[in-house]
Design an enzyme around this catalytic site. Structure first.
Site, PDB file in Angstrom:
ATOM      1  N   GLN A 200      18.813 -21.606  30.798  1.00 40.86           N
ATOM      2  CA  GLN A 200      20.139 -20.993  30.825  1.00 40.86           C
ATOM      3  C   GLN A 200      20.187 -19.724  29.993  1.00 40.86           C
ATOM      4  O   GLN A 200      21.204 -19.027  29.994  1.00 40.86           O
ATOM      5  CB  GLN A 200      21.178 -21.989  30.277  1.00 40.86           C
ATOM      6  N   PHE A 231      23.456 -28.196  32.325  1.00 46.51           N
ATOM      7  CA  PHE A 231      24.456 -28.924  31.527  1.00 46.51           C
ATOM      8  C   PHE A 231      24.348 -28.649  30.030  1.00 46.51           C
ATOM      9  O   PHE A 231      24.779 -29.448  29.214  1.00 46.51           O
ATOM     10  CB  PHE A 231      24.350 -30.438  31.773  1.00 46.51           C
ATOM     11  N   GLU A 235      19.790 -24.586  27.413  1.00 44.74           N
ATOM     12  CA  GLU A 235      20.238 -23.422  26.644  1.00 44.74           C
ATOM     13  C   GLU A 235      19.218 -23.064  25.569  1.00 44.74           C
ATOM     14  O   GLU A 235      18.903 -21.904  25.377  1.00 44.74           O
ATOM     15  CB  GLU A 235      21.605 -23.699  26.023  1.00 44.74           C
ATOM     16  N   ARG A 313      33.111 -26.547  17.389  1.00 47.36           N
ATOM     17  CA  ARG A 313      33.956 -26.714  18.573  1.00 47.36           C
ATOM     18  C   ARG A 313      34.577 -28.112  18.608  1.00 47.36           C
ATOM     19  O   ARG A 313      35.713 -28.274  19.053  1.00 47.36           O
ATOM     20  CB  ARG A 313      33.169 -26.439  19.859  1.00 47.36           C
ATOM     21  N   ARG A 345      27.460 -30.064  28.180  1.00 45.70           N
ATOM     22  CA  ARG A 345      28.733 -29.742  28.816  1.00 45.70           C
ATOM     23  C   ARG A 345      29.942 -30.139  27.941  1.00 45.70           C
ATOM     24  O   ARG A 345      30.204 -31.306  27.722  1.00 45.70           O
ATOM     25  CB  ARG A 345      28.801 -30.460  30.157  1.00 45.70           C
ATOM     26  N   ALA A 518      29.319 -22.164  27.703  1.00 41.47           N
ATOM     27  CA  ALA A 518      30.709 -22.050  27.236  1.00 41.47           C
ATOM     28  C   ALA A 518      31.678 -21.808  28.387  1.00 41.47           C
ATOM     29  O   ALA A 518      32.761 -21.267  28.172  1.00 41.47           O
ATOM     30  CB  ALA A 518      30.834 -20.953  26.181  1.00 41.47           C
ATOM     31  N   GLU A 720      33.134 -26.604  32.191  1.00 39.14           N
ATOM     32  CA  GLU A 720      33.193 -27.697  31.224  1.00 39.14           C
ATOM     33  C   GLU A 720      34.506 -28.480  31.212  1.00 39.14           C
ATOM     34  O   GLU A 720      34.481 -29.711  31.043  1.00 39.14           O
ATOM     35  CB  GLU A 720      32.928 -27.142  29.816  1.00 39.14           C
TER      36      GLU A 720
END
Length: 769
Positions: A200, A231, A235, A313, A345, A518, A720
């Site tokens: 990703q 998902f 990343e 987050r 996710r 994100a 998400e």
């Protein structure tokens, strides 16, 4: 949503390739005859010193070309995304069961895998910290606890009429993307390296490979055409296989690839963070929550990875859709000798929201009222109400609220109150089978926590036949990003979608990109593409308008033509004329999200450009003899703004809900007392199957009139936010068991074993009382 009803332009650009098996993923790409295959040698200790590592037998195995260790890395031995604390190969010490120690490079994948087991590694065991309990007891943290919100929370809680205390354990989750981690590297001229990867974040792969090899970034080109799912698991976790493949090229001069098998993938890579959330909540007789103190402890694994941002987050979503005057949230990053947990996710948001929904349900249970009453008592104001703009615990005003109106609509369309009444009547007469109904709202902030990541670039070429070549920094993992951005480009020029071709994402065309994460892929790359198209349209209009006695501002791009009043020429003819007029038909576009800021030190800011909203009602049935459960019905209403592609958005919503259902019910990540992952394959780890989907599911897009923020065509992110809609399953399971005694205080995942043991505990307590 039925495929036969879709226009061709609505379909995913690779849909036909997927269903016919023609879509090519990294391991499907043509591989040179002299290409080499790689297998990793993994630790079988959770925490230990490496006293010796003898790979002589590996080198003597048939087909083996070389073995790679930390000593072969000419640059930096690090695969981490941020902190520099996650080595490619363990060097002197291992810190989780399954950590890479070396890699065998061979003529075939079989030869490499057979040779790996010939190594002789000896260890000196060290104490292992494996669980959240271990880490909290030993104060084994990655950094000092971090707190946001109210300073005098104890006084606020003391003043409340009622005080609730509790704790919930929230399980992790394996990404279980259909395509595992994969990287293929090829040598170029000089020391150049070309990589095709399943990632990703191609820019991060470029940077990590360059640093490991001691090269400048321009010497490494990374390409991603598509992933078979990501998902969040691709990343940062794709860095290691890419670095190892590039090292093999560096050492041998031959192409090389590393593709994890499923067991290896699940052992080596991190998961969704499991959390322990403890809470103290002050509330009044009406269910109004006056003060809340939440403590979130995350199992992070042996290194930071992205845990700090994920924890942040989770904190910023700890209040979900509810305006609570006084809130304090504390985060503890537990350092454990397990694989470093990573993005998944929702990026911490689901865990934070689940904690809040547990609190709402438990307050309602103490007051003996429908949890809907408590929810509606505490909602943020909608955008059109007088008190709109109420601040979150971190200071961002909620100006775009929709949840009150959406809740009203969904309660009516799902017939919630009548069904709840019928279910409670059923349960009063039920002996071995109970039903439950739950509701959950979603308010999810859209933007990267780190402000500088909210940027994107695009590159557009118009050819003289009117066809358009588009490249941007986003990656396609099945979510439909390429399809949406192509539609944005085609709409800008007023041409058919099939006149626009998106090519594989590559660091050689659009540099310095952020991860496709994100939920911001379309917001960022779509706007960058629109800006590039606007540049080209201005050039074309300014050149052509005088030739047709028109004002450049009046030129219209529509229906495959350029219009000058009533006169028109085809888009292809316009492109040819511009080329002949020596007008550049190539442009870059750039976009940076405005009006966002976050000060981690001050613990205040507006980190999100807008919020996406949703709501779901779920009905379940639980078998009290076995603990088995089934989702009977799901009603979903989701806010996608002015949807760019309703077909794709509906698919994302359904898929997100089902993936969330798995997280909460069947997907259990279990480590042994020695730190070994026990749920390392489909035989021991259960994702939802087709038979697990709701018997009846209704998904609708909420007609909000479009995003109040200035996003691309007033759309909203939809990657998400739908995942959290499945939290309604938690409320439904709690409702099903509540009549057996006290509030059930379920943890997740709510496996059959957990539901059965909870039901037995509730009945035993009621019998003893």
């Amino acid at each position: 949503m039925r495929e036969s009803h879709l226009k061709a332009s609505d379909r995913h650009d690779s849909a036909a390739l997927y269903v016919t098996g023609q879509a090519r993923f990294t391991d499907d790409l043509p591989f040179p005859a002299d290409g080499l295959h790689i297998a990793l040698g993994l630790s079988d200790k959770a925490h230990a010193l490496i006293t010796s590592c003898d790979v002589t037998a590996c080198l003597a195995s048939p087909g083996v070309v070389t073995v790679l260790t930390a000593a072969d890395i000419p640059g930096v031995n690090d695969a981490s995304p941020v902190a520099g604390d996650d080595p490619v190969f363990a060097d002197g010490k291992v810190e989780y069961h399954g950590q890479a120690i070396f890699a065998v490079v061979a003529e075939s994948a079989k030869a490499a895998r057979m040779a790996v087991h010939q190594a002789h590694v000896t260890y000196e065991d060290l104490p292992a910290c494996l669980t959240i309990d271990d880490a909290l007891r030993e104060n084994h943290l990655l950094e000092a606890p971090y707190t946001i919100g109210c300073d005098d929370i104890d006084a606020k809680l003391h003043d409340a009429p009622h005080l609730l205390t509790g704790q919930i354990d929230i399980g992790g989750q394996e990404h279980f993307y259909l395509e595992g981690q994969a990287a293929m590297a090829s040598p170029g001229e000089a020391e150049d390296i070309f990589l095709q990867v399943s990632s990703q974040h191609p820019t991060e792969v470029q940077h990590k490979v360059a640093r490991a090899l001691g090269l400048a970034y321009h010497a490494v080109t990374v390409e991603v055409r598509r992933m078979g799912g990501g998902f969040g698991g691709k990343e940062s976790q794709g860095n290691l296989p890419a670095i190892v493949a590039a090292l093999a090229v560096k050492k041998t001069g031959r192409p090389a690839k590393l593709v994890y098998d499923r067991d290896e993938d699940m052992r080596v890579t991190g998961k969704r963070h499991d959390l322990r959330i403890s809470y103290r909540v002050g509330y009044d007789d009406t269910g109004r929550i006056l003060a809340m103190d939440v403590d979130q402890a995350l199992r992070c694994g042996m290194s930071f990875d992205l845990s700090q941002a994920i924890a942040e987050r989770a904190m910023l979503h700890a209040e979900n859709c509810y305006f609570i005057q006084d809130v304090r949230v504390t985060s503890r990053l537990c350092r454990t000798h397990t694989p470093s947990n990573t993005a998944f996710r929702g990026f911490g948001g689901p865990q934070g929201m689940l904690g809040m929904e547990r609190i709402i349900d438990e307050v309602a249970a103490h007051l003996d009222v429908d949890p809907m009453q408590v929810r509606q008592r505490n909602y943020y104001a909608d955008h059109d109400e007088a008190d709109a703009g109420q601040p979150t615990p971190y200071g961002q005003p909620v100006k775009d609220g929709l949840i009150k109106a959406m809740t009203t609509d969904l309660l009516a369309s799902s017939d919630y109150y009548a069904r709840r009444k019928d279910i409670e009547a059923f349960n009063r007469n039920a002996t071995w089978c109970r039903k439950g109904i739950g509701f959950s709202p979603v308010k999810f902030g859209i933007s990267f926590n780190k402000t500088f990541l909210n940027q994107a670039g695009a590159l557009l070429h118009i050819y003289t036949d009117g066809s358009v070549h588009l490249n941007h920094g986003g990656t396609e993992m099945g979510q439909g990003l390429y399809t949406k951005v192509r539609q944005i480009c085609a709409r800008a020029f007023g041409i058919a979608d099939d006149m626009v071709k998106i090519t594989a994402t590559t660091t050689g065309k659009v540099p310095n990109t952020s991860a496709t994460a994100a939920s911001s892929g379309t917001d960022l790359n779509g706007m960058a593409t629109a800006n590039a198209a606007a540049t080209l349209k201005t050039r074309m209009a300014e050149y052509l308008a005088p030739l047709y006695q028109s004002d450049p501002a009046a030129v219209r791009f529509h229906d495959g033509k350029l219009w000058f009043g009533d006169a028109s020429i085809s888009f292809a003819e316009a492109a040819m004329q511009c080329w002949q007029g020596r007008v550049s038909l190539s442009a870059t576009g750039f976009y940076a999200t405005p009006d966002i800021h976050w000060d981690r030190e001050a613990k205040k800011g507006s980190p999100f450009y807008y919020f996406a909203y949703g709501a779901a009602v779920t009905e379940v049935v639980v078998d009290l003899l076995t603990g088995e459960s089934r989702v009977e019905r799901a009603d979903i209403l989701h806010d996608a703004g002015a949807s760019l592609n309703p077909a794709i958005d509906l698919g994302q919503i359904e898929g997100g809900y089902i993936q969330g259902l798995g997280w909460l019910t069947t997907e259990e990540v279990v480590y042994g007392t020695d730190g070994k992952l026990l749920t390392h394959a489909p035989s021991t780890y259960k994702i939802p199957a087709c038979s697990d989907r709701p018997k009846q599911i209704s998904v609708s897009l909420y007609d909000s009139g479009g995003n109040l923020s200035d996003t691309i065509h007033k759309s909203k992110a939809v990657g998400e936010p739908p995942f959290m809609l499945a939290i309604s399953v938690y409320g439904a399971m709690s409702h099903a068991l509540k009549g057996l005694g006290d509030y059930p205080k379920l943890n997740t995942p709510m496996t059959a074993e957990h539901l059965l043991m909870t039901a037995n505990r509730l009945r035993a307590k009621r019998a003893s009382d």
